[in-house]
Structure formats: C-alpha cells, structure tokens
Design an enzyme around this catalytic site. Sequence first.
Site, PDB file in Angstrom:
ATOM      1  N   HIS A  44      33.155  48.514  40.210  1.00  0.00           N
ATOM      2  CA  HIS A  44      33.424  47.075  40.173  1.00  0.00           C
ATOM      3  C   HIS A  44      34.243  46.696  38.941  1.00  0.00           C
ATOM      4  O   HIS A  44      34.531  45.524  38.726  1.00  0.00           O
ATOM      5  CB  HIS A  44      32.099  46.303  40.188  1.00  0.00           C
ATOM      6  CG  HIS A  44      32.233  44.860  40.520  1.00  0.00           C
ATOM      7  ND1 HIS A  44      32.137  43.855  39.581  1.00  0.00           N
ATOM      8  CD2 HIS A  44      32.470  44.236  41.703  1.00  0.00           C
ATOM      9  CE1 HIS A  44      32.291  42.684  40.157  1.00  0.00           C
ATOM     10  NE2 HIS A  44      32.493  42.885  41.453  1.00  0.00           N
ATOM     11  N   HIS A  97      36.482  33.140  40.125  1.00  0.00           N
ATOM     12  CA  HIS A  97      36.082  34.540  40.008  1.00  0.00           C
ATOM     13  C   HIS A  97      35.845  34.955  38.557  1.00  0.00           C
ATOM     14  O   HIS A  97      35.500  36.092  38.280  1.00  0.00           O
ATOM     15  CB  HIS A  97      37.174  35.421  40.637  1.00  0.00           C
ATOM     16  CG  HIS A  97      36.730  36.797  40.986  1.00  0.00           C
ATOM     17  ND1 HIS A  97      37.277  37.929  40.418  1.00  0.00           N
ATOM     18  CD2 HIS A  97      35.777  37.245  41.860  1.00  0.00           C
ATOM     19  CE1 HIS A  97      36.694  39.000  40.917  1.00  0.00           C
ATOM     20  NE2 HIS A  97      35.778  38.627  41.777  1.00  0.00           N
ATOM     21  N   ASP A 109      48.349  53.655  25.795  1.00  0.00           N
ATOM     22  CA  ASP A 109      48.508  54.329  24.509  1.00  0.00           C
ATOM     23  C   ASP A 109      47.194  54.313  23.748  1.00  0.00           C
ATOM     24  O   ASP A 109      46.131  54.445  24.346  1.00  0.00           O
ATOM     25  CB  ASP A 109      49.677  53.716  23.729  1.00  0.00           C
ATOM     26  CG  ASP A 109      51.016  53.968  24.426  1.00  0.00           C
ATOM     27  OD1 ASP A 109      51.101  54.940  25.201  1.00  0.00           O
ATOM     28  OD2 ASP A 109      51.954  53.187  24.226  1.00  0.00           O
ATOM     29  N   ASP A 137      27.515  28.560  21.403  1.00  0.00           N
ATOM     30  CA  ASP A 137      27.683  27.888  20.108  1.00  0.00           C
ATOM     31  C   ASP A 137      29.089  28.051  19.537  1.00  0.00           C
ATOM     32  O   ASP A 137      29.274  27.967  18.309  1.00  0.00           O
ATOM     33  CB  ASP A 137      26.649  28.407  19.096  1.00  0.00           C
ATOM     34  CG  ASP A 137      25.246  27.895  19.389  1.00  0.00           C
ATOM     35  OD1 ASP A 137      25.111  26.916  20.154  1.00  0.00           O
ATOM     36  OD2 ASP A 137      24.283  28.491  18.875  1.00  0.00           O
ATOM     37  N   LYS A 192      34.180  35.450  34.831  1.00  0.00           N
ATOM     38  CA  LYS A 192      32.842  35.685  34.280  1.00  0.00           C
ATOM     39  C   LYS A 192      32.941  35.503  32.767  1.00  0.00           C
ATOM     40  O   LYS A 192      33.347  36.399  32.036  1.00  0.00           O
ATOM     41  CB  LYS A 192      32.328  37.089  34.596  1.00  0.00           C
ATOM     42  CG  LYS A 192      32.068  37.345  36.080  1.00  0.00           C
ATOM     43  CD  LYS A 192      33.259  37.879  36.791  1.00  0.00           C
ATOM     44  CE  LYS A 192      32.929  38.283  38.228  1.00  0.00           C
ATOM     45  NZ  LYS A 192      34.130  38.647  38.998  1.00  0.00           N
ATOM     46  N   LYS A 241      37.244  46.168  36.041  1.00  0.00           N
ATOM     47  CA  LYS A 241      38.611  45.670  36.000  1.00  0.00           C
ATOM     48  C   LYS A 241      39.119  45.856  34.573  1.00  0.00           C
ATOM     49  O   LYS A 241      39.233  44.904  33.791  1.00  0.00           O
ATOM     50  CB  LYS A 241      38.685  44.187  36.380  1.00  0.00           C
ATOM     51  CG  LYS A 241      38.024  43.841  37.742  1.00  0.00           C
ATOM     52  CD  LYS A 241      36.644  43.314  37.555  1.00  0.00           C
ATOM     53  CE  LYS A 241      36.045  42.709  38.808  1.00  0.00           C
ATOM     54  NZ  LYS A 241      36.036  43.505  39.995  1.00  0.00           N
TER      55      LYS A 241
END
Length: 420
Positions: free
Chosen positions: A313, A134, A320, A141, A136, A315
Amino acid sequence: MNVAVEHIATDQPPDDAKARDLDYGWQSGNQIELLENGEAYFPKVFEAMRAAQREILLETFILFEDKVGFELKDILIEAAQRGVKVVASLDGFGCGELSVSFLRELAEAGVAVQMFDPASKTLGIRTNWFRRLHRKIVVVDAAVAFIGGINFSADHLGDFGPEAKQDYAVQIVGPAVADLHHFALAQSGRQVRTRRGWRRRPQRPAPWATSEEDGLVRLIYRDNVQHRDDIEEAYIHALSKARTRAVIANAYFFPGYRLLREIRNAARRGVHVQLIMQGQPDVLLAKLAARMLYDYLLKDGVVIHEYCQRPLHGKVALVDDDWSTVGSSNLDPLSLALNLEANVLIRDRAFNQQLYESLEALARNHCRTMPEKRKPRLWLWRLTVGFLVFHVMRHFPVLTGWLPAHKPRLKPIESPAHDV
C-alpha cells in the site's frame, strides 16, 4: 440528538482567496522520521494526540470501526473534552460505513467532523467513487506533523493477517510543520491566521532544492484546480536528474507516458532503476494494469520486483542518495488526475539511506524479480486488448470529468439519519 457533519466540496479548495493557489517552498532544519506500517505509525501519532494542548487537525481517506478506529475516537474525544480544538476531515467513500453512533459520540464531545462528498447509497451501492479526499495528514499543535499512506484501520497492523498492508509515513518536527498546518487549516475551511506563531504566506518555490544541507522538506499536493500535476511533475523532475539510483515502491502503478519515459530514460543512461509493485494486490486490476507496462520498462534495464508477502500500500520513492518522497499519491489515473493528494519531498541523506535499506530488504527478502526476457505476448493481444486497456485507463479521468462536479462550499448537515 442531531449529529452535525459538514460537507467538503470535491473539485476545488475552500472558497477563500487566502486559501487558493497555495504553493510551498523548501523548508530547512527539519527532523524526519520514517514510520513503517501501523506498528510504528499508530503509537507515534496517538502519543502526539494525547499530548495535544491546543489543536488536532486530521485528514484521512479511511477510518474504520475497528480497534484502531475506536482508539482514535477515544483519543479525539478525550482531547476535545479537555479543550483541544479537534477537526477530523473524512472521505465520504472511504469512511462511508461509519455508523451514526460513532459520529454522534465525536460530535457530542465537540469534535468537528467533516465528510468529503458524502452520498447516500443507490440500490445498496455507494455512488461517490471519484474525486476522493485521499490525503492522510495529522498536525498536532502546529508542532508535529504526520503524512503518508497509512489510514486509521487495523489492516495496517501485522496481526490483521495475510491481508495486512505494507505501508509508510513520516513524522516531521521543524519549520515544515508550519506549511502542513497552514495547508490543513486552509483545506478544512478554517481561518488561516498569519500573525506571529502561525504561518506566513507561502511563496512559489524552486522545483529543486539547491542547498547541500540535510533536513529539507517541501509539501506538494494535487487538487482539481491549479495543482493538477504537481506530484507527477516532481517525480519527472527528480528522475530527470537521477545519476546513480532510483527506487519507486507504489501500490497502484499506471502512470502516463511522460513519467514512464523518464523512468526508461534514467535506466538507459545507467541509473539503477528499481520498481516495487504489488504481487499480492488487494485490487486485481491494479496488478494486471501494471504488468502491461513491464515489457516497455524491462527492455531498457529497469528492474521490476513484485512484493508477494502481503498487499503493498506504500507510495514512496527515492532518487540518488538524498531525494525522497512519501505521501498518499499512487502513480495511477485516480491519484494523478482525480483524487486530492499530498506528499512531502525530502532532501536528507540519512532519511534517504534509511528508506533505501528498508526497500532493499523488502525487494531482497519478500519479492520476486521479473525476468529481463519474458515470454512475448501474442501480437494480436498486444495490438488490440493491450492498446484498448491502456488508453481506456489513461483517459479514464477525462471520461469521469463529464460527471457533474460540485461547487466549493462547506455545508453543515443536521441529520443523524444521513448515511455516511
């Protein structure tokens, strides 16, 4: 021509002692840029790929054959043809509808395509539902890295329509890129070199950065071996130290009791805690599950917003004025107990403020706020259906653990007829 696609095993990292038990510390001196939605993300990552001179490492859960996916394919092919080493690690479920011709074009150009847990359909239904890749991540380089929740699909762009997703990623330049590069190489089964210019052996980090400087980044991840709870523990630790504010925006919110308790405890001691949930979900069960937790949190002062403009979608979270996290991990049983996930923790005041302003605008302009005193549910419903649903969902990963697991190996598949 045969299309060479490789297996990646599901439950463990590669069977290489150097790649096991990677634990990354805080790296200072980084430049971090927040990228909101595909409009900000795709131009940045495609620009970096077009400028690649040596290597592109890519991991994604979803790659679709749409305008974004075709542009990515063309960029990777062009890079491979000019001598850049390109490794694309794709999930067998999320990328299960890719055509043989799409994969063949990549393979013919020299792109190393890896498919995580590919499986043929049974009676027209894909069966590889669990233990997903899952993450991404893109590293170019070993100089610039991208990580977040955005897949390579057109539904992350506003012109996709009402179902376009609201999401976040970050671009990182600086010492932390070496950690992401090392991690991506290790997880893809490639040799991890340690000579000058590459990555030293990571050391076990302290859980909380103590330096007052900005630009601190730490890579955390979960696997199904020795890092099962790292992301959840990072949330719990940050919330336990919260003093003034905490904002969590998460697409699929159904965490365990320890994290729920820490959210509630922070609100009880006066921290302004806000949760941004899906109000227009792409998975209805996600909304129903999250709403089961509302009463528990609202009664102690947690402010809950439902984002209603389009599917959420994201996350992301902040605590603080200097702690933030961005990545692929939801706060639900799949992400916290089954999937392979990766987040970055960020200690940077400017980034924290930018993320806070973005989430505040989202909550203010496009969300409905749940009332503190909601109409009580019937006691019988709470005692029976609510109890059963909560515990079934929480123990769902244990039940799936009874399913057959896979041994850690990379296995090339030499058949263009393989249904991926």
